[in-house]
Design a protein around this motif. Structure first.
Motif, PDB file in Angstrom:
ATOM      1  N   LEU A  72      42.571  21.617  15.022  1.00 35.50           N
ATOM      2  CA  LEU A  72      43.111  22.382  13.898  1.00 35.50           C
ATOM      3  C   LEU A  72      42.645  21.821  12.561  1.00 35.50           C
ATOM      4  O   LEU A  72      42.296  22.563  11.645  1.00 35.50           O
ATOM      5  CB  LEU A  72      44.643  22.375  13.957  1.00 35.50           C
ATOM      6  CG  LEU A  72      45.318  23.450  14.803  1.00 35.50           C
ATOM      7  CD1 LEU A  72      46.818  23.266  14.780  1.00 35.50           C
ATOM      8  CD2 LEU A  72      44.955  24.839  14.317  1.00 35.50           C
ATOM      9  N   ASN A  73      42.628  20.498  12.448  1.00 37.31           N
ATOM     10  CA  ASN A  73      42.269  19.871  11.188  1.00 37.31           C
ATOM     11  C   ASN A  73      40.825  20.160  10.799  1.00 37.31           C
ATOM     12  O   ASN A  73      40.482  20.149   9.620  1.00 37.31           O
ATOM     13  CB  ASN A  73      42.481  18.359  11.285  1.00 37.31           C
ATOM     14  CG  ASN A  73      42.534  17.715   9.916  1.00 37.31           C
ATOM     15  OD1 ASN A  73      42.737  18.378   8.906  1.00 37.31           O
ATOM     16  ND2 ASN A  73      42.338  16.412   9.872  1.00 37.31           N
ATOM     17  N   SER A  74      39.967  20.432  11.794  1.00 37.67           N
ATOM     18  CA  SER A  74      38.583  20.773  11.483  1.00 37.67           C
ATOM     19  C   SER A  74      38.456  22.194  10.941  1.00 37.67           C
ATOM     20  O   SER A  74      37.454  22.541  10.322  1.00 37.67           O
ATOM     21  CB  SER A  74      37.721  20.632  12.745  1.00 37.67           C
ATOM     22  OG  SER A  74      38.105  21.568  13.737  1.00 37.67           O
ATOM     23  N   LEU A  75      39.482  23.020  11.144  1.00 37.31           N
ATOM     24  CA  LEU A  75      39.460  24.407  10.687  1.00 37.31           C
ATOM     25  C   LEU A  75      40.302  24.610   9.434  1.00 37.31           C
ATOM     26  O   LEU A  75      39.916  25.340   8.524  1.00 37.31           O
ATOM     27  CB  LEU A  75      39.971  25.330  11.809  1.00 37.31           C
ATOM     28  CG  LEU A  75      39.189  25.295  13.119  1.00 37.31           C
ATOM     29  CD1 LEU A  75      39.910  26.128  14.179  1.00 37.31           C
ATOM     30  CD2 LEU A  75      37.770  25.805  12.928  1.00 37.31           C
ATOM     31  N   ILE A  76      41.483  23.971   9.395  1.00 42.51           N
ATOM     32  CA  ILE A  76      42.409  24.110   8.272  1.00 42.51           C
ATOM     33  C   ILE A  76      42.841  22.709   7.850  1.00 42.51           C
ATOM     34  O   ILE A  76      43.290  21.933   8.697  1.00 42.51           O
ATOM     35  CB  ILE A  76      43.652  24.938   8.658  1.00 42.51           C
ATOM     36  CG1 ILE A  76      43.247  26.306   9.208  1.00 42.51           C
ATOM     37  CG2 ILE A  76      44.574  25.113   7.466  1.00 42.51           C
ATOM     38  CD1 ILE A  76      44.413  27.099   9.765  1.00 42.51           C
ATOM     39  N   ASP A  96      49.311  18.832  14.725  1.00 42.64           N
ATOM     40  CA  ASP A  96      47.933  18.942  15.212  1.00 42.64           C
ATOM     41  C   ASP A  96      47.749  18.188  16.527  1.00 42.64           C
ATOM     42  O   ASP A  96      47.104  18.685  17.454  1.00 42.64           O
ATOM     43  CB  ASP A  96      46.962  18.387  14.169  1.00 42.64           C
ATOM     44  CG  ASP A  96      46.784  19.323  12.981  1.00 42.64           C
ATOM     45  OD1 ASP A  96      47.336  20.441  13.024  1.00 42.64           O
ATOM     46  OD2 ASP A  96      46.098  18.935  12.015  1.00 42.64           O
ATOM     47  N   ARG A  97      48.308  16.977  16.612  1.00 45.30           N
ATOM     48  CA  ARG A  97      48.188  16.204  17.853  1.00 45.30           C
ATOM     49  C   ARG A  97      48.865  16.919  19.013  1.00 45.30           C
ATOM     50  O   ARG A  97      48.360  16.914  20.144  1.00 45.30           O
ATOM     51  CB  ARG A  97      48.786  14.812  17.660  1.00 45.30           C
ATOM     52  CG  ARG A  97      47.840  13.839  16.985  1.00 45.30           C
ATOM     53  CD  ARG A  97      48.398  12.428  16.996  1.00 45.30           C
ATOM     54  NE  ARG A  97      49.553  12.303  16.124  1.00 45.30           N
ATOM     55  CZ  ARG A  97      49.479  12.070  14.820  1.00 45.30           C
ATOM     56  NH1 ARG A  97      48.295  11.931  14.245  1.00 45.30           N
ATOM     57  NH2 ARG A  97      50.567  11.961  14.093  1.00 45.30           N
ATOM     58  N   LEU A  98      50.016  17.549  18.740  1.00 41.43           N
ATOM     59  CA  LEU A  98      50.696  18.294  19.791  1.00 41.43           C
ATOM     60  C   LEU A  98      49.830  19.439  20.299  1.00 41.43           C
ATOM     61  O   LEU A  98      49.707  19.653  21.518  1.00 41.43           O
ATOM     62  CB  LEU A  98      52.042  18.831  19.265  1.00 41.43           C
ATOM     63  CG  LEU A  98      52.844  19.705  20.229  1.00 41.43           C
ATOM     64  CD1 LEU A  98      53.193  18.952  21.499  1.00 41.43           C
ATOM     65  CD2 LEU A  98      54.111  20.226  19.544  1.00 41.43           C
ATOM     66  N   PHE A  99      49.206  20.185  19.390  1.00 36.86           N
ATOM     67  CA  PHE A  99      48.315  21.274  19.795  1.00 36.86           C
ATOM     68  C   PHE A  99      47.120  20.745  20.581  1.00 36.86           C
ATOM     69  O   PHE A  99      46.689  21.356  21.565  1.00 36.86           O
ATOM     70  CB  PHE A  99      47.839  22.055  18.569  1.00 36.86           C
ATOM     71  CG  PHE A  99      48.752  23.172  18.166  1.00 36.86           C
ATOM     72  CD1 PHE A  99      48.618  24.429  18.725  1.00 36.86           C
ATOM     73  CD2 PHE A  99      49.749  22.972  17.232  1.00 36.86           C
ATOM     74  CE1 PHE A  99      49.460  25.465  18.363  1.00 36.86           C
ATOM     75  CE2 PHE A  99      50.601  23.999  16.861  1.00 36.86           C
ATOM     76  CZ  PHE A  99      50.464  25.258  17.427  1.00 36.86           C
ATOM     77  N   ASP A 100      46.575  19.596  20.153  1.00 37.66           N
ATOM     78  CA  ASP A 100      45.441  19.013  20.864  1.00 37.66           C
ATOM     79  C   ASP A 100      45.832  18.624  22.285  1.00 37.66           C
ATOM     80  O   ASP A 100      45.078  18.867  23.240  1.00 37.66           O
ATOM     81  CB  ASP A 100      44.921  17.778  20.116  1.00 37.66           C
ATOM     82  CG  ASP A 100      44.212  18.143  18.823  1.00 37.66           C
ATOM     83  OD1 ASP A 100      43.837  19.324  18.660  1.00 37.66           O
ATOM     84  OD2 ASP A 100      44.031  17.254  17.973  1.00 37.66           O
ATOM     85  N   VAL A 101      47.005  18.019  22.435  1.00 33.70           N
ATOM     86  CA  VAL A 101      47.462  17.608  23.770  1.00 33.70           C
ATOM     87  C   VAL A 101      47.700  18.822  24.654  1.00 33.70           C
ATOM     88  O   VAL A 101      47.322  18.840  25.832  1.00 33.70           O
ATOM     89  CB  VAL A 101      48.740  16.748  23.658  1.00 33.70           C
ATOM     90  CG1 VAL A 101      49.382  16.544  25.024  1.00 33.70           C
ATOM     91  CG2 VAL A 101      48.414  15.398  23.030  1.00 33.70           C
ATOM     92  N   ILE A 102      48.334  19.854  24.099  1.00 32.51           N
ATOM     93  CA  ILE A 102      48.573  21.073  24.889  1.00 32.51           C
ATOM     94  C   ILE A 102      47.250  21.697  25.325  1.00 32.51           C
ATOM     95  O   ILE A 102      47.080  22.101  26.483  1.00 32.51           O
ATOM     96  CB  ILE A 102      49.407  22.084  24.073  1.00 32.51           C
ATOM     97  CG1 ILE A 102      50.827  21.565  23.867  1.00 32.51           C
ATOM     98  CG2 ILE A 102      49.444  23.445  24.783  1.00 32.51           C
ATOM     99  CD1 ILE A 102      51.668  22.415  22.941  1.00 32.51           C
TER     100      ILE A 102
END
Length: 229
Positions: A3-7, A18-24
């Motif tokens: 996410l951080n690479s996009l927004i 962001d870490r939660l989304f990455d883990v999911i």
């Protein structure tokens, strides 16, 4: 982070989300890729062939069922990891309300946002409050509470760079918080379909340094403008 690479991540808790989304993405994506590989490879491997009779398998035989049971353990482990992380993030963002340095009022209506900033006294609902339409001004490294309300229908206060989304419900004042970590101008949007003008309801958040924000507050204070006349 994906996410951080996009927004950009511009709040203190954006990195946690962001870490939660990455883990999911990782824990759901790996089993998905494996399942797709097995599915299509089995289609090719066990396709119809001349001279070979198909086997009838009920799926209850132990030698087949054991592969299903073995897959349960990592999947359930992944689920537990995701739930624990999600609860921790939810508690940080929604339940644990830290003490504020300042408070702003956010009012949603069809189809605009009204933001009420405290004036130089830093106290909301006094004579020097500053009201703006579709422009929110905040300072970095300052913890804000926001008082969110709606004048008409259900709206949603969404600040993508903060990873913040909160429904605005008519008849209720909902308190949330954020602390900006970087300067810049970013999008605010309504993330709830609120009527025919929903797509025309963007606003901007102007994140400034504490000095810049103090100067803006002083310049736009109604009492200051009145005294200058």
């Amino acid at each position: 982070m994906i996410l951080n690479s996009l927004i950009p991540a511009a709040s203190t808790y954006a990195g946690d989300i962001d870490r939660l989304f990455d883990v999911i993405t990782l824990l759901v994506g790996i089993p998905f890729v494996i399942a797709c590989y097995l599915f299509f490879s089995f289609i090719v491997r066990f396709r119809a062939k001349d001279g070979e009779k198909a086997m009838y398998i009920t799926g209850t035989e132990h030698k087949y069922m054991k592969w299903i049971h073995r897959a349960h353990i990592p999947i359930l482990t992944f689920d537990v990891i995701i739930v624990v992380m999600a609860v921790n993030v939810w508690y940080t963002v929604k339940q644990d309300l830290p003490e504020a340095n300042s408070t702003v009022r956010v009012i949603a209506q069809q189809w605009a946002w009204t933001f009420v900033h405290p004036g130089p006294d830093n106290v909301l609902d006094t004579a020097d409050d500053i009201a703006t339409v579709n422009e929110l001004h905040v300072a970095t490294d300052t913890l804000y509470h926001f008082k969110l309300e709606s004048k008409d229908v259900l709206h949603n206060f969404s600040v993508p760079v903060f990873r913040l989304k909160q429904d605005a419900i008519p008849g209720r004042v909902i308190t949330g918080w954020f602390e900006a970590t970087m300067t810049g101008d970013f999008l605010i949007q309504c993330a709830e379909i609120c009527g025919i003008g929903h797509g025309l309801m963007p606003a901007r958040i102007h994140i400034e340094s504490p000095g810049q924000n103090a100067a803006w507050v002083q310049e736009n204070s109604p009492l200051e403008q009145l005294a200058a006349r």
